[in-house]
Design a protein around this motif. Structure first.
Motif, mmCIF file in Angstrom:
data_model
loop_
_atom_site.group_PDB
_atom_site.id
_atom_site.type_symbol
_atom_site.label_atom_id
_atom_site.label_comp_id
_atom_site.label_asym_id
_atom_site.label_seq_id
_atom_site.Cartn_x
_atom_site.Cartn_y
_atom_site.Cartn_z
ATOM 1 N N SER A 219 1.020 -1.120 0.454
ATOM 2 C CA SER A 219 -0.097 0.128 0.432
ATOM 3 C C SER A 219 0.994 0.832 -0.028
ATOM 4 O O SER A 219 0.582 2.149 -0.566
ATOM 5 C CB SER A 219 -1.048 0.115 1.089
ATOM 6 N N VAL A 220 1.682 1.261 0.969
ATOM 7 C CA VAL A 220 2.844 2.582 1.000
ATOM 8 C C VAL A 220 3.946 2.508 -0.190
ATOM 9 O O VAL A 220 3.628 3.870 -1.384
ATOM 10 C CB VAL A 220 4.105 2.180 1.466
ATOM 11 N N ARG A 221 3.578 1.262 -1.507
ATOM 12 C CA ARG A 221 4.921 2.171 -2.243
ATOM 13 C C ARG A 221 3.721 2.499 -3.635
ATOM 14 O O ARG A 221 4.243 2.670 -3.894
ATOM 15 C CB ARG A 221 5.348 0.068 -2.809
ATOM 16 N N ILE A 222 2.159 0.946 -3.976
ATOM 17 C CA ILE A 222 1.631 2.192 -4.631
ATOM 18 C C ILE A 222 1.373 3.507 -4.658
ATOM 19 O O ILE A 222 0.622 4.116 -5.866
ATOM 20 C CB ILE A 222 0.111 0.982 -4.412
ATOM 21 N N ILE A 223 0.991 3.876 -3.454
ATOM 22 C CA ILE A 223 0.797 5.478 -3.615
ATOM 23 C C ILE A 223 2.329 5.837 -3.694
ATOM 24 O O ILE A 223 1.601 7.333 -4.238
ATOM 25 C CB ILE A 223 -0.369 6.089 -2.062
#
Length: 294
Positions: A219-223
């Motif tokens: 989730s951190v990397r997608i954002i």
């Protein structure tokens, strides 16, 4: 022991609240308000209602940048996760020399994205770049000018993805490795006693247990990938012919080059809304999974 009063606690909170209000809340409110206006060069405002939002969803350019953003996320994050997982599994076995390799792999995390983008721009140059030279020497390319990484519409977005993968794979590896090192060793020992192979241990024990850590890292990397700006701007500035132009790039260009504040604000509001909704849904599914019926 003397208790601190509520007023004193509020005074400690006040500097942070002022900072948040001045540099986060106020700009967001201003952006939302500006998205309903057409703002001229002199600052004159004309109320246009939802026209900027309609323009964003009907304009072909915006949809193209949305497609580029999604493609960038899928390519970069999926490859980073796969490579990061492999390295994390390797380092978890603690082979001889793994600590040295792990330390070397942390180097990209210390480099600013803008610097990384400029470095890869030089490395992928069709005139003197080392990437094409190496590919030509090992026989993949017939000459060093076969692939124009930054000047060809087919390769420009992939070139930016490669730079992003190099820069942020260590982050994924570090997150996954932290989850693996927190595993209960008794589960692995029991699996070994039952005759489980290395692959069975990975897919039946390790991955299911570290699923919360893996999903959080994803989730951190997608954002982060969705709002990537520095690397793409340093390498291609969104070109050629908008082939590597993402939402962050088009919003910046619309605001600074075309001076269309209202339209840029509308696109930014849509962009932020999508990221907020994704985060809320993702975290809700992560921390409150549906219970299966027994």
């Amino acid at each position: 022991m003397r208790l601190i009063s509520r007023k004193t606690l509020l005074l400690f909170f006040l500097p942070g609240a002022i900072f948040m209000g001045a540099f986060l809340i106020y700009p967001i409110i201003t952006m939302v308000v500006d998205s309903f206006f057409e703002i001229g060069i002199t600052g004159d405002k004309t109320f246009v209602g939802l026209e900027n939002y309609i323009r964003a969803f009907t304009a072909g350019g915006f949809l193209k940048q949305l497609k580029n953003t999604l493609l960038y996320i899928v390519i970069a994050v999926s490859i980073e996760t796969a490579i990061g997982l492999l390295f994390a599994l390797f380092f978890e076995l603690n082979y001889k020399g793994s600590k040295i390799i792990r330390s070397l792999m942390m180097a990209p995390l210390m480099i600013a994205p803008l610097v990384a983008g400029l470095t890869w721009k030089l490395m992928m140059s069709s005139s003197f770049g080392i990437v094409n030279e190496l590919l030509a020497k090992i026989g993949i390319l017939s000459s060093s000018s076969d692939i124009l990484w930054l000047a060809d519409e087919k390769w420009s977005l992939l070139a930016c993805c490669i730079a992003d993968i190099w820069l942020t794979t260590p982050f994924m590896m570090l997150m996954i490795l932290a989850g693996l090192q927190g595993l209960d060793s008794s589960m692995l020992e029991a699996a070994k006693m039952d005759g489980a192979s290395l692959l069975q241990q990975v897919f039946a024990i390790k991955l299911p247990v570290i699923k919360p850590v893996l999903l959080t890292a994803l989730s951190v990397r997608i954002i982060d990938a969705a709002r990537t700006f520095d690397i793409i701007w340093a390498m291609t500035e969104g070109g050629p012919n908008s082939s590597s132009e993402t939402l962050s790039i088009i919003i910046y260009k619309t605001l600074t080059r075309y001076n269309d504040v209202g339209y840029a604000s509308a696109m930014a509001v849509v962009f932020i809304a999508v990221l907020v909704i994704f985060t809320l849904v993702f975290m809700q599914s992560l921390w409150n999974p549906k219970k299966k019926n027994c």
